[in-house]
Design a protein around this motif. Structure first.
Motif, mmCIF file in Angstrom:
data_model
loop_
_atom_site.group_PDB
_atom_site.id
_atom_site.type_symbol
_atom_site.label_atom_id
_atom_site.label_comp_id
_atom_site.label_asym_id
_atom_site.label_seq_id
_atom_site.Cartn_x
_atom_site.Cartn_y
_atom_site.Cartn_z
ATOM 1 N N MET A 195 -14.542 1.506 4.537
ATOM 2 C CA MET A 195 -13.669 0.320 4.086
ATOM 3 C C MET A 195 -12.736 0.031 5.226
ATOM 4 N N ALA A 196 -12.137 0.940 6.052
ATOM 5 C CA ALA A 196 -11.162 0.562 6.986
ATOM 6 C C ALA A 196 -12.025 -0.190 8.055
ATOM 7 N N TYR A 197 -13.363 0.204 8.476
ATOM 8 C CA TYR A 197 -13.876 -0.576 9.248
ATOM 9 C C TYR A 197 -14.137 -1.764 9.323
ATOM 10 N N VAL A 198 -14.564 -2.077 7.946
ATOM 11 C CA VAL A 198 -14.754 -3.469 7.487
ATOM 12 C C VAL A 198 -13.571 -4.261 7.480
ATOM 13 N N ASP A 199 -12.355 -3.586 6.851
ATOM 14 C CA ASP A 199 -11.030 -4.331 6.697
ATOM 15 C C ASP A 199 -10.567 -4.676 8.162
ATOM 16 N N LEU A 239 -3.371 1.980 2.969
ATOM 17 C CA LEU A 239 -2.617 1.127 3.813
ATOM 18 C C LEU A 239 -2.432 1.502 5.305
ATOM 19 N N GLU A 240 -1.559 2.733 5.272
ATOM 20 C CA GLU A 240 -1.127 3.278 6.505
ATOM 21 C C GLU A 240 -2.332 3.552 7.380
ATOM 22 N N LEU A 241 -3.436 4.310 6.759
ATOM 23 C CA LEU A 241 -4.750 4.545 7.612
ATOM 24 C C LEU A 241 -5.076 3.508 8.408
ATOM 25 N N ALA A 266 4.463 -3.693 15.999
ATOM 26 C CA ALA A 266 4.573 -4.369 14.678
ATOM 27 C C ALA A 266 5.382 -3.514 13.723
ATOM 28 N N LEU A 267 5.880 -3.788 12.786
ATOM 29 C CA LEU A 267 6.366 -2.780 11.722
ATOM 30 C C LEU A 267 5.536 -2.413 10.894
ATOM 31 N N PRO A 268 5.634 -1.040 10.398
ATOM 32 C CA PRO A 268 4.524 -0.401 9.559
ATOM 33 C C PRO A 268 4.309 -1.537 8.376
ATOM 34 N N ILE A 269 2.912 -1.205 8.127
ATOM 35 C CA ILE A 269 2.587 -2.220 6.847
ATOM 36 C C ILE A 269 3.199 -2.310 5.738
ATOM 37 N N LEU A 270 3.808 -1.207 5.222
ATOM 38 C CA LEU A 270 4.447 -1.115 3.840
ATOM 39 C C LEU A 270 5.840 -1.805 4.096
ATOM 40 N N GLU A 271 6.274 -1.840 5.269
ATOM 41 C CA GLU A 271 7.365 -2.688 5.690
ATOM 42 C C GLU A 271 7.245 -4.186 5.919
#
Length: 153
Positions: free
Chosen positions: A13-17, A93-95, A115-120
């Protein structure tokens, strides 16, 4: 055995995303078009509607496979039957965010290390987001009954 399967699934999933980022088509997962991570963040695609439209345009002759939404993230192992991925969506998301920041010489793009972390970036409260991610199927139409819709969490 299940955890090895989950790890392989998460890696795939991470590879594709991350494909749009690695190809330098998008700067971040949340801005990458046509990815499951963007759809999970902001559900907008209606599979049943897309199939109906394609059938009407005669681009599809028949689609007899049951429609299924993206599997949800369950976050933890429980004692009953589990339908989703045994990983929290916040952690996924963090991964993806951390993996996407790793520069690779064989790829054109990466997430900017500043870049800020994704959740931020998404302005998400982790507790609220975890609830939404574990109730993901509630964000989608119940395809067995097209007249009934679930409310978004």
């Amino acid at each position: 055995m299940r955890l090895d399967t989950e790890e392989a699934l998460l890696s795939c999933m991470a590879y594709v995303d991350l494909n749009p980022i690695r190809a330098a088509i998008a700067e971040t997962p949340e801005t990458s078009e046509h990815t499951s991570i963007k759809e999970r963040i902001n559900p907008t695609f209606d599979l049943a509607e897309a199939i109906a439209r394609q059938t009407e345009q005669q681009a599809l002759n028949d689609f007899s496979v049951p429609l299924k939404p993206l599997p949800g993230f369950e976050g933890m192992i429980r004692s009953g039957f589990q339908r989703g991925i045994l990983f929290s969506f916040e952690d996924y998301l963090e991964l993806v965010d951390c993996t996407g920041r790793i520069s690779r010489s064989d790829k054109r793009g990466a997430i900017d290390e500043n870049a800020l972390p994704i959740l931020e970036r998404l302005n998400l409260d982790p507790e609220r987001w975890c609830h939404r991610a574990t109730a993901f199927e509630d964000s989608y139409q119940d395809y067995r009954n097209p007249r009934r819709r679930h409310r978004a969490a």
